[in-house]
Design an enzyme around this catalytic site. Structure first.
Site, short mmCIF file in Angstrom:
data_model
loop_
_atom_site.label_atom_id
_atom_site.label_comp_id
_atom_site.label_asym_id
_atom_site.label_seq_id
_atom_site.Cartn_x
_atom_site.Cartn_y
_atom_site.Cartn_z
N ASP A 42 153.19 123.76 -7.24
CA ASP A 42 152.12 123.97 -6.26
C ASP A 42 151.04 124.75 -7.01
O ASP A 42 151.13 125.95 -7.17
CB ASP A 42 152.65 124.77 -5.07
CG ASP A 42 151.57 125.02 -4.03
OD1 ASP A 42 150.70 124.14 -3.85
OD2 ASP A 42 151.59 126.10 -3.40
N GLU A 82 151.19 118.62 -6.58
CA GLU A 82 150.31 118.29 -5.46
C GLU A 82 148.93 117.91 -5.96
O GLU A 82 148.40 118.50 -6.89
CB GLU A 82 150.22 119.50 -4.52
CG GLU A 82 149.60 119.16 -3.19
CD GLU A 82 149.74 120.30 -2.21
OE1 GLU A 82 150.77 120.34 -1.51
OE2 GLU A 82 148.83 121.15 -2.15
N ASP A 113 154.47 129.96 -1.84
CA ASP A 113 154.04 129.06 -2.92
C ASP A 113 155.25 128.41 -3.59
O ASP A 113 155.20 127.24 -3.98
CB ASP A 113 153.20 129.81 -3.94
CG ASP A 113 151.89 130.31 -3.34
OD1 ASP A 113 151.05 129.46 -3.01
OD2 ASP A 113 151.73 131.53 -3.19
N ASP A 160 156.58 125.72 -1.23
CA ASP A 160 155.74 124.52 -1.33
C ASP A 160 156.10 123.72 -2.58
O ASP A 160 156.16 122.49 -2.55
CB ASP A 160 154.26 124.90 -1.36
CG ASP A 160 153.72 125.32 -0.01
OD1 ASP A 160 154.44 125.17 1.01
OD2 ASP A 160 152.58 125.81 0.04
#
Length: 174
Positions: free
Chosen positions: A8, A67, A139, A142
């Site tokens: 992430d 991502e 984080d 994620d």
């Protein structure tokens, strides 16, 4: 048995998560946050690069899932995010990892079942799927979700003979 590194990206905090894909599902290996400090951007990007490379060398994943950049209200933030992504991707490429990119809605859909899930819903599903007893930092959770998305996406493509079917520019094209 495949190890997947989820990233992430961020110019100040980059989350990472490593999962092991087995015949019984995914297992937690490691996660954390890379904090780059308040220095100039080029120094923070170097921290991201070195730290991602160290995570790769420590855990030995074969795939990086990351991502994609989304264009928010602030173009400057999106540019910095893109540069942090680039630092992580270059570290992965130098270590010989395959790279897959997913949108935030693809990650949420794969992990929670809806592309509109919030960060807390993602965090709770990550805990459930990986049987974690403590909440990872947001984080890091994620990043674990991004790794799980890659594992779930690869599993759904295998029965259709689509894994690695058409690769251009490092991305799987369907």
């Amino acid at each position: 048995m495949t190890l997947i590194l989820g990233i992430d990206p961020g110019s100040r905090i980059t989350g990472f998560g490593v999962v092991r894909e087995t015949a019984r599902g995914c297992e937690y290996v490691a996660s954390g946050c890379i904090r780059t400090g308040n220095g100039p951007l080029h120094e923070r990007l170097h921290v991201v690069f070195r730290s991602v490379r160290e995570v790769i060398r420590t855990h030995g994943p074969t795939a990086l899932s990351i991502e994609q950049v989304f264009m928010a209200r602030n173009a400057d933030s999106a540019l910095k995010l893109g540069q942090a992504r680039g630092a992580a991707i270059v570290a992965a490429m130098e270590e010989g990892l395959s790279v897959a990119e997913y949108t935030a809605s693809q990650v949420k859909q794969a992990v929670v079942g809806t592309g509109g899930a919030d960060k807390q819903q993602v965090q709770m599903m990550v805990m459930h799927l990986l049987k974690l007893t403590q909440k990872p930092q947001i984080d890091a959770s994620d990043a674990l979700a991004i790794a799980l998305c890659h594992a779930h996406t690869q599993q759904s493509l295998v029965p259709h003979g689509l894994v690695g079917a058409r690769r251009r520019g490092g991305r799987l094209r369907l």
